[in-house]
Design an enzyme around this catalytic site. Structure first.
Site, PDB file in Angstrom:
ATOM      1  CD  GLU A   1      71.455 -37.584-127.145  1.00 27.97           C
ATOM      2  OE1 GLU A   1      72.214 -38.053-126.361  1.00 27.97           O
ATOM      3  OE2 GLU A   1      71.948 -35.754-125.914  1.00 27.97           O
TER       4      GLU A   1
ATOM      5  CG  ASP B   1      68.490 -31.430-125.574  1.00 29.73           C
ATOM      6  OD1 ASP B   1      68.787 -32.020-126.558  1.00 29.73           O
ATOM      7  OD2 ASP B   1      68.572 -33.001-124.511  1.00 29.73           O
TER       8      ASP B   1
END
Lengths: 489, 489
Positions: free
Chosen positions: A183, A118
């Site tokens: 994250e 991400d």
């Protein structure tokens, strides 16, 4: 004919003589354009985890990662980690965590590789020179959101493995993959997964390695500590709708005035955090520790130049590094709900949300800090006598992490760096927060090491994020070398 | 047959007996749905003057206004008022000012009507209940950006004229129209136009009337004063690109920390503006003036309820009105360049621009105030010892306006209100800024009056702006009555 025969012989001899790892390095060099193309495909997926409207892109990204591992012959589980409740009350699915396995030879070391795919939000209008989601190569750099943080490093691991396989070299270790898609948004769902799989998936892992940070200088580094993070929001509401400053200015306790005063009470002009008690849990700095910082290669002038500033909060190399890695810091990120566009708008915003965060160091505790922050801000607000509604909330909290640099994989990391770059590894800490480092170490009780391949000027989380082609390709070699080195334990 | 004959006779009698203005009122009532439809068409044009990307919409809006006047038989000049230079350096055209004329009988009074058809920015995501650019009627209210400020009032004037014409009644006055498209952005280009046309277009105007404000309560009002406005920006830059708070937090003098401190130095928790010298030019309040405020109908509880607050900055009706109309106030509108989206982003913004404005009262001067603000903020910044680049700029400045309520058109306004609403007009001031009132009065030396038709709860500049159907239609009647009354001077 004779010439050709001699040439063939020499070539045959060279191939024979070349150690297996050098062949891997050569293969990586020769396939670097393919690796850049793969990164371009990954960057095109706008996997912004903090943006709920892009959740489908994050989920697609996880599927792409899973498919890539399968093509390497691995097995993959796209692990459901539940849902996320948005501030609006809407429920959306968390992206699955990719848990992958490749190899299960009981005689081999098993390495767990963590990464995330991400990214932080990015829009061209933020001031990017190129489309953040279209990888663009210029002057040896690969520009694009996620190039350095952390799609490039994740791909580098997978390419390193592919290189062994393409050369029909047996992989010297078993591998397990933990690749997540949250994250940048507090790794939601991951801690629970680690706990749930601790006795199964994680039980036979020997070492965990993370590549989600950067070197401190041009010198390759091993990272043994990160700061934690508490992200706070302050919400102040003065009205049930935005007001016109002509009609209401001078009559209303404006929410912005309150919020600005609250934010201004957090940190002074020297960067000192004004929240009482915040220093009480910080592990005292020893003289031995201070000496360590003297040895680190760090050019203050270059650091200032990268930032574009003439003066830092601290004067010496040691103090700058200590305040970057070893002491807490507070940053005010912005305000939601106020006027933020270009031009002039004479609005009294009805409801404004200030956002700030504090970086935590050992042994600060998020819950304790959160209490200190709330007590302090509630006191500051009470003293104002404002009738507005105010509340402070801890959006996410994570502790700092420090590893034992005497663990064997730090030796392997040093040797791998020496093999690829011909220099001694620098042992550094990281000012940023990779909570998973602490979570992985704390939950699995395995040795965790960070093996970065990014540069300090990669502008992660900022406009024009990049990874240099050199770091990407040499980083791929570094991971191959690490795999070879760690197998010898 | 007999019934029909009697009915016709009665109808004929009624038409004969009904005074001309009552016929106009009846016509207006009967055509109100058409008027709502016209407003819908105007609201659909997103004429945001502060948004450079919508400049074509503003220009189209001006053309639509011009066409409407032409259909009433007027002549129209779409007057070029030059260009605008954006902060980026880009040059874009200012929207033309519509100068229109209808009638030139030297025996009639000539009335100049001012209005504006640009609007404040609006997006559904700001929290509107309906699409801001799709007029939506609900519970007797017409929701949409510009419904009250100021497209509704401009259309009401044009509909009032149309009603006279449809009934074949001679217009009792000559009319001149000044309709602009930059009011929400400092009326750029208008002052120069007023000066250039002062000896020509404006020379034979007797009275200038403006409808671009609101009543104070449910009681129709005449407005004789407005506050001025100085809009300031503070720009602070700490880096040449946004920074990651993990990598740089604790080392950099953050631009947000400086900006927040500067904004926090402007106003205290009681709403008192902290800039030294700001009160020195404010005309002292007389006892006579204070008494006037006692008589004004103003319900503090209802005011609080409209806002949605439990407590105001001042306790009494008189003090609240004085601080709304008669004393300066300062509002902080927002910050450009910081993180303003939903979610969490750990950015240290490189360059942030704080926006605030001060409402001016007689006899404050924008240039003098601007100097006071800059001197003060430069001092506050210098005391911080920050190496960052900081600059304060006055974005736009306009003085307050006060009229002589003894002018004859205030009598005409009172009689018109009495005729339409059957009540005494309330004489009020306005906390907002309609700089054109002062410009028109100052440049042309004509009598200027504001004749509002909006309600105080219209939420102009805010989400869910509306104009009630009643105010829209009765406002149209009021304008017809004003035209009739002023003609008798």
């Amino acid at each position: 004919m004779l010439t050709f025969a001699i040439f063939s012989l020499l070539l045959h001899f060279a191939m024979q003589a070349s150690p297996p790892l050098d062949q891997v390095f050569q293969y990586i060099d020769e396939h670097q354009d393919d690796y850049v193309q793969h990164l371009k495909e990954w960057i095109a997926i706008q996997s912004e985890s903090s943006n709920p409207t892009k959740r489908d892109d994050v989920i697609r990204m996880m599927q792409v990662v899973g498919e890539t591992i399968k093509r390497l012959g691995g097995t993959v589980e796209l692990t459901d980690v539940g849902n996320e409740e948005l501030p609006s009350g809407k429920i959306i699915p968390l992206p699955p965590v990719v848990l992958g396995k490749l190899g299960k030879d009981p005689n081999k070391t098993t390495v767990g590789i963590y990464g995330h795919v991400d990214v932080q939000p990015a829009r061209f209008e933020d001031g990017w020179s190129t489309d953040p989601y279209l990888l663009t190569e210029k002057d040896g750099n690969l520009y694009g959101r996620g190039s350095s943080d952390d799609k490039g490093p994740v791909l580098a691991w997978l390419h390193a493995i592919e290189a062994f396989q393409a050369l029909k070299q047996e992989l010297p270790v078993n591998l397990k993959f933990i690749f997540e898609g949250m994250e940048e948004s507090g790794s939601k769902g991951l801690d629970e997964l680690l706990k749930a799989k601790n006795e199964t998936f994680f039980s036979n892992i020997d070492y965990i390695v993370i590549s989600d940070s950067a070197w401190l200088s041009k010198k390759p580094a091993l990272t043994y500590g990160t700061r934690g993070l508490c992200y706070f929001i302050i919400e102040v509401q003065c009205a049930n709708q935005d007001l016109h400053s002509g009609l209401y200015g001078g009559t209303v306790h404006e929410a912005m005035t309150d919020l600005i005063a609250l934010l201004d009470s957090l940190v002074n002009s020297t960067g000192y955090v004004l929240i009482p008690g915040i220093d009480s849990d910080v592990v005292p700095l020893t003289n031995e520790e201070r000496v360590l910082y003297k040895e680190i290669e760090f050019n203050l002038e270059a650091f200032k130049h990268t930032i574009g500033t003439t003066e830092l909060l601290h004067k010496t190399k040691e103090d700058v590094l200590l305040h970057r890695w070893r002491f807490p810091s507070l940053s005010i990120h912005g305000i939601e709900g106020a006027f933020s566009g270009p031009g002039a708008k004479t609005v009294i915003p009805a409801k404004v949300t200030g956002k700030f965060s504090i970086r935590l160091v050992p042994n600060m505790d998020p819950d304790k800090l959160s209490n200190q922050v709330m007590t302090y801000l509630n006191g500051v607000f009470a003293a104002r006598g404002s009738p507005n509604q105010m509340q402070v909330a801890l959006e996410s909290g994570s502790k700092a992490w420090v590893a034992h640099v005497t663990d064997k994989q730090y030796d392997a990391g040093r040797r791998a760096i020496s093999k690829v770059f011909g220099v001694e590894a620098e042992l550094i800490r990281e000012g940023g927060t990779i909570p998973v480092a602490r979570s992985l170490q704390h939950t699995t009780q395995k040795s965790v090491m960070m093996l970065p391949i990014g540069s300090p000027d990669d502008r992660i989380h900022s406009q024009d994020e990049k990874l240099s082609r050199d770091n990407y390709i040499n980083g791929t070699k570094l991971f191959a070398a690490y795999i070879a080195e760690i197998s010898q334990h």
